[in-house]
Design a protein around this motif. Structure first.
Motif, mmCIF file in Angstrom:
data_model
loop_
_atom_site.group_PDB
_atom_site.id
_atom_site.type_symbol
_atom_site.label_atom_id
_atom_site.label_comp_id
_atom_site.label_asym_id
_atom_site.label_seq_id
_atom_site.Cartn_x
_atom_site.Cartn_y
_atom_site.Cartn_z
ATOM 1 N N MET A 40 4.747 13.105 8.075
ATOM 2 C CA MET A 40 4.435 11.795 7.814
ATOM 3 C C MET A 40 4.996 10.905 8.815
ATOM 4 S SD MET A 40 5.494 9.349 4.758
ATOM 5 C CE MET A 40 7.102 9.590 5.253
ATOM 6 N N TYR B 230 5.884 7.312 11.312
ATOM 7 C CA TYR B 230 6.194 5.795 10.814
ATOM 8 C C TYR B 230 4.837 5.143 11.114
ATOM 9 C CZ TYR B 230 8.865 1.668 11.723
ATOM 10 O OH TYR B 230 9.545 0.427 11.382
ATOM 11 N N GLN B 231 4.669 4.162 10.159
ATOM 12 C CA GLN B 231 3.588 3.338 10.328
ATOM 13 C C GLN B 231 3.794 1.924 10.941
ATOM 14 O OE1 GLN B 231 0.432 4.046 8.602
ATOM 15 N NE2 GLN B 231 1.690 6.147 8.320
ATOM 16 N N ASP C 277 3.381 -1.854 12.123
ATOM 17 C CA ASP C 277 2.944 -2.970 11.459
ATOM 18 C C ASP C 277 3.300 -4.250 12.061
ATOM 19 O OD1 ASP C 277 1.375 -4.750 10.101
ATOM 20 O OD2 ASP C 277 2.619 -4.370 8.380
ATOM 21 N N GLN D 40 3.014 -7.876 10.220
ATOM 22 C CA GLN D 40 3.752 -8.602 9.395
ATOM 23 C C GLN D 40 5.121 -9.078 9.809
ATOM 24 O OE1 GLN D 40 5.389 -5.516 6.691
ATOM 25 N NE2 GLN D 40 6.369 -6.815 5.256
ATOM 26 N N ARG E 187 17.387 -7.926 13.128
ATOM 27 C CA ARG E 187 17.942 -7.311 12.296
ATOM 28 C C ARG E 187 17.880 -7.510 10.800
ATOM 29 N NH1 ARG E 187 23.376 -5.266 13.850
ATOM 30 N NH2 ARG E 187 23.975 -4.964 11.690
ATOM 31 N N GLU F 133 14.460 -6.187 9.732
ATOM 32 C CA GLU F 133 14.670 -4.978 9.824
ATOM 33 C C GLU F 133 14.995 -4.635 8.091
ATOM 34 O OE1 GLU F 133 17.552 -2.735 11.810
ATOM 35 O OE2 GLU F 133 16.188 -1.027 11.642
ATOM 36 N N ALA F 134 16.138 -5.153 7.685
ATOM 37 C CA ALA F 134 16.829 -5.117 6.464
ATOM 38 C C ALA F 134 15.738 -5.519 5.313
ATOM 39 C CB ALA F 134 17.953 -5.903 6.375
ATOM 40 N N HIS F 135 15.006 -6.463 5.583
ATOM 41 C CA HIS F 135 13.983 -6.734 4.749
ATOM 42 C C HIS F 135 12.725 -5.818 4.483
ATOM 43 C CE1 HIS F 135 15.619 -10.477 2.809
ATOM 44 N NE2 HIS F 135 16.386 -10.302 3.761
ATOM 45 N N THR F 136 12.299 -5.581 5.653
ATOM 46 C CA THR F 136 11.014 -4.964 5.489
ATOM 47 C C THR F 136 10.913 -3.302 5.892
ATOM 48 O OG1 THR F 136 10.444 -5.488 7.822
ATOM 49 C CG2 THR F 136 9.678 -7.090 5.995
ATOM 50 N N PHE F 137 12.059 -3.126 6.699
ATOM 51 C CA PHE F 137 12.208 -1.777 7.264
ATOM 52 C C PHE F 137 11.342 -1.446 8.443
ATOM 53 C CE2 PHE F 137 13.894 0.303 3.064
ATOM 54 C CZ PHE F 137 15.103 0.051 3.367
ATOM 55 N N HIS F 138 10.709 -2.641 9.110
ATOM 56 C CA HIS F 138 10.062 -2.581 10.269
ATOM 57 C C HIS F 138 10.710 -3.058 11.285
ATOM 58 C CE1 HIS F 138 5.927 -1.363 8.578
ATOM 59 N NE2 HIS F 138 6.220 -2.143 7.647
ATOM 60 N N PHE G 122 11.461 -1.083 14.179
ATOM 61 C CA PHE G 122 10.984 -1.020 15.516
ATOM 62 C C PHE G 122 10.002 -2.025 16.060
ATOM 63 C CE2 PHE G 122 11.335 3.696 14.250
ATOM 64 C CZ PHE G 122 11.996 3.965 15.174
ATOM 65 N N GLU G 123 9.149 -2.739 15.032
ATOM 66 C CA GLU G 123 8.403 -3.846 15.581
ATOM 67 C C GLU G 123 9.388 -4.907 15.832
ATOM 68 O OE1 GLU G 123 7.994 -1.724 13.197
ATOM 69 O OE2 GLU G 123 5.910 -1.254 12.346
ATOM 70 N N LYS H 198 12.885 -2.959 -2.843
ATOM 71 C CA LYS H 198 12.190 -4.140 -2.734
ATOM 72 C C LYS H 198 10.732 -3.678 -2.380
ATOM 73 C CE LYS H 198 13.405 -7.436 0.231
ATOM 74 N NZ LYS H 198 13.463 -8.721 -0.605
ATOM 75 N N GLU I 19 8.815 -5.537 -0.530
ATOM 76 C CA GLU I 19 8.260 -5.141 1.065
ATOM 77 C C GLU I 19 8.685 -4.100 1.626
ATOM 78 O OE1 GLU I 19 10.338 -8.819 0.682
ATOM 79 O OE2 GLU I 19 9.321 -9.860 2.248
ATOM 80 N N ARG I 20 9.699 -3.157 1.205
ATOM 81 C CA ARG I 20 10.121 -2.085 1.636
ATOM 82 C C ARG I 20 9.317 -0.581 1.627
ATOM 83 N NH1 ARG I 20 16.641 -2.436 0.621
ATOM 84 N NH2 ARG I 20 17.106 -3.769 2.578
ATOM 85 N N GLN J 125 6.836 1.918 3.835
ATOM 86 C CA GLN J 125 7.455 3.001 4.490
ATOM 87 C C GLN J 125 7.765 4.203 3.852
ATOM 88 O OE1 GLN J 125 7.674 3.020 7.816
ATOM 89 N NE2 GLN J 125 6.763 1.293 8.666
ATOM 90 N N GLY K 201 21.892 -7.045 7.043
ATOM 91 C CA GLY K 201 21.228 -5.780 6.400
ATOM 92 C C GLY K 201 21.154 -5.940 5.046
#
Lengths: 233, 272
Positions: free
Chosen positions: A1, A3-4, A6, A9, A189, A192-197, A199-200, B105, B107-108, B111, B149
């Motif tokens: 699997m 990394y997706q 996106d 967003q 940062r 990233e914390a909120h969406t885990f995206h 890299f984008e 969450k 939104e998470r 992934q 974070g």
């Protein structure tokens, strides 16, 4: 699997807003610090070349101290270290305002000014010494000789290294997020914390830093080419 | 000849690569390997931290993972992760599961997948005792410290639009800012605030106040689209709860006799 990716967003909606507000903070803090550090750096360089001993020492200590300690430590010093130095009433007055932003500006200004002072000093050294003597002989004071004869020529020489200092300052400004200033890196940062995206978010913020830096270096280069050099011919 | 040899080598490599993403799923992977690799925090007391005496990572989440490994009949291997490395490590397969104080969450969700809630906490405020702040309502026009974070920043902003949030790198920095009066309160999950309060020389000088600003349900992170593994984890958690094993682990880290006492006031989701 895998990394997706996106990007949609990250660049649109609420998160796009965050990035833009971070960009605006970065531009703000860098802009103010660039102007102030150029002023302070010039002052320190001139002080160091003056004949007044205490001024020379003060300028030398300033330069060496701030050039040789980590910026991150300086940021923490201004933010957390000022606590026990100032009276409590002054502290309270400061904390009620945008103390984080102010500390960020001070740290970036002082740190960069130390480098700029050295650049300007070497620029001044590149101007033949007899020019200063000649201007003094014409009746100009030391300050006047500097302002009208030496510095205008020195600045022309040091424009390329000066650009590097400005670019460093813009990139260094990402460190102010450690004291809670919500700049571009901070926002990346946060996304990233909120969406885990992450890299984008970091790709987009990196492109923004790159764009600012390129614009600044292009702008100063054009200024150098068309304003300073053409006028001198 | 040489070209033919190259083509054969290339073909072999391609077959290998194609065969690599074992279609079997995590559960079989773990069993055939004989170890469960869990991504855990190594500096978040009491969830996961390095024990000074043994130099091992210990904590609530580690015990939980050990119980899961035991059910799987495999050994447990812990890998420290941070808030920013945990997701890439799971998506790339460096760890099988994440037990790293991760709030579930919506939104998470794109992934990773989450297990059912294994720890329920909520965001609260840590303030100076008698500092005049009793709830979020008192924060109007004040500064609040939080940590980057975390999800706390947006939550407190929503609950009290009149406050300014200042986010720091670590909890000790946010606490120092509170001590120096740079912020009037700091906010994050109650479970973490309890640890911070107790780490101070004078814990009685500080208060944890207010209602929960937001619920913070922690979920275990598992690879996306592997429902066999996720179901296994969920059922294992429920089994631990039903057998009292979970409560025992909870008691060990959050019970009355510990420094980080938080009464167990919620019930785990239980599928009939």
């Amino acid at each position: 699997m895998a990394y997706q990716f996106d990007f949609g967003q990250v660049v649109s909606g609420e998160y796009g807003q965050w990035l833009l507000s971070g960009l605006s903070t970065t531009l703000h803090i860098s802009g103010i610090a660039i102007v102030l550090s150029l002023g302070l750096g010039t002052m320190v360089a001139v002080m160091r070349l003056s004949k007044v001993r205490p001024l020379v020492w003060a300028a030398a200590i300033f330069t060496e101290f701030f050039r040789n300690t980590p910026l991150l430590v300086q940021i923490f010093f201004w933010y957390f270290g000022s606590y026990s130095v100032l009276p409590e009433a002054v502290n309270q007055w400061l904390y009620a305002r945008d103390f984080e932003f102010a500390c960020g500006v001070i740290a970036l200004t002082v740190y960069t000014a130390a480098f700029i002072a050295e650049e300007i000093r070497s620029g001044i050294f590149s101007i033949p010494k007899n020019q200063l003597e000649a201007s003094r002989a014409c009746g100009l004071s030391f300050i006047q000789a500097m302002a009208y004869v030496i510095l205008p020529q020195a600045f022309r020489v040091i424009i390329p290294p000066l650009i590097s200092q400005f670019l460093n300052l813009i990139k260094n400004s990402s460190l102010v997020m450690t004291i809670g200033v919500m700049d571009l890196t901070y926002m990346a940062r946060q996304i990233e914390a909120h969406t885990f995206h992450g890299f984008e978010a970091f790709t987009v913020s990196t492109m923004m830093y790159l764009t600012i830096s390129l614009i600044v270096s292009l702008g100063v280069n054009l200024y150098n080419r068309y304003v300073l050099h053409v006028r001198s011919r | 000849m040489r070209i033919a040899a190259r083509i054969i080598v290339l073909a072999c490599l391609l077959t290998l690569v194609a065969a690599m993403p074992a279609l079997a799923g995590k559960l079989d992977d773990i069993k055939s390997r004989g170890t469960l690799v869990a991504g855990v925090k190594d500096s978040q007391r009491p969830f996961g931290f390095v024990d000074e005496k043994t130099n091992q990572i210990v904590g609530f989440e580690i015990d939980l993972m050990a119980a899961l490994a035991q059910r799987l009949g495999v050994k447990l291997d812990t890998k420290p992760v941070t808030s920013s490395t945990r997701i890439p490590m799971l998506t790339q397969g460096a760890v099988d599961i994440l037990a790293a104080t991760m709030t579930h969450k919506k939104e998470r969700e794109d992934q990773v997948d989450f297990s059912i809630t294994y720890f329920m906490t909520g965001q609260k405020l840590l303030v100076k005792k008698d500092g005049g702040i009793k709830s979020v309502a008192d924060l109007d026009g004040k500064k609040v410290g939080s940590v980057k974070g975390s999800t706390s920043e947006q939550n407190v902003k929503k609950a009290q639009p009149g406050c300014t949030v200042i986010s720091f790198e670590t909890y000790p920095e946010a606490f120092l800012a509170l001590k120096q009066g740079k912020v009037q309160a700091m906010t994050t999950d109650e479970s973490i605030l309890v640890g911070i309060k107790n780490s101070d020389d004078k814990p009685e000088a500080w208060d944890i106040v207010g209602d929960y600003i937001s619920p913070e349900p922690y979920g275990l992170g598992v690879p996306e689209n592997d429902s066999k593994f996720r179901d296994y984890v969920n059922l294992a958690l429920m089994d631990m709860w039903a057998k009292g094993e979970y409560q025992k682990i909870y008691e060990k880290w959050f019970g009355k006799d510990t420094k980080d006492y938080i009464p167990l006031t919620w019930k785990m989701e239980y599928w009939p």
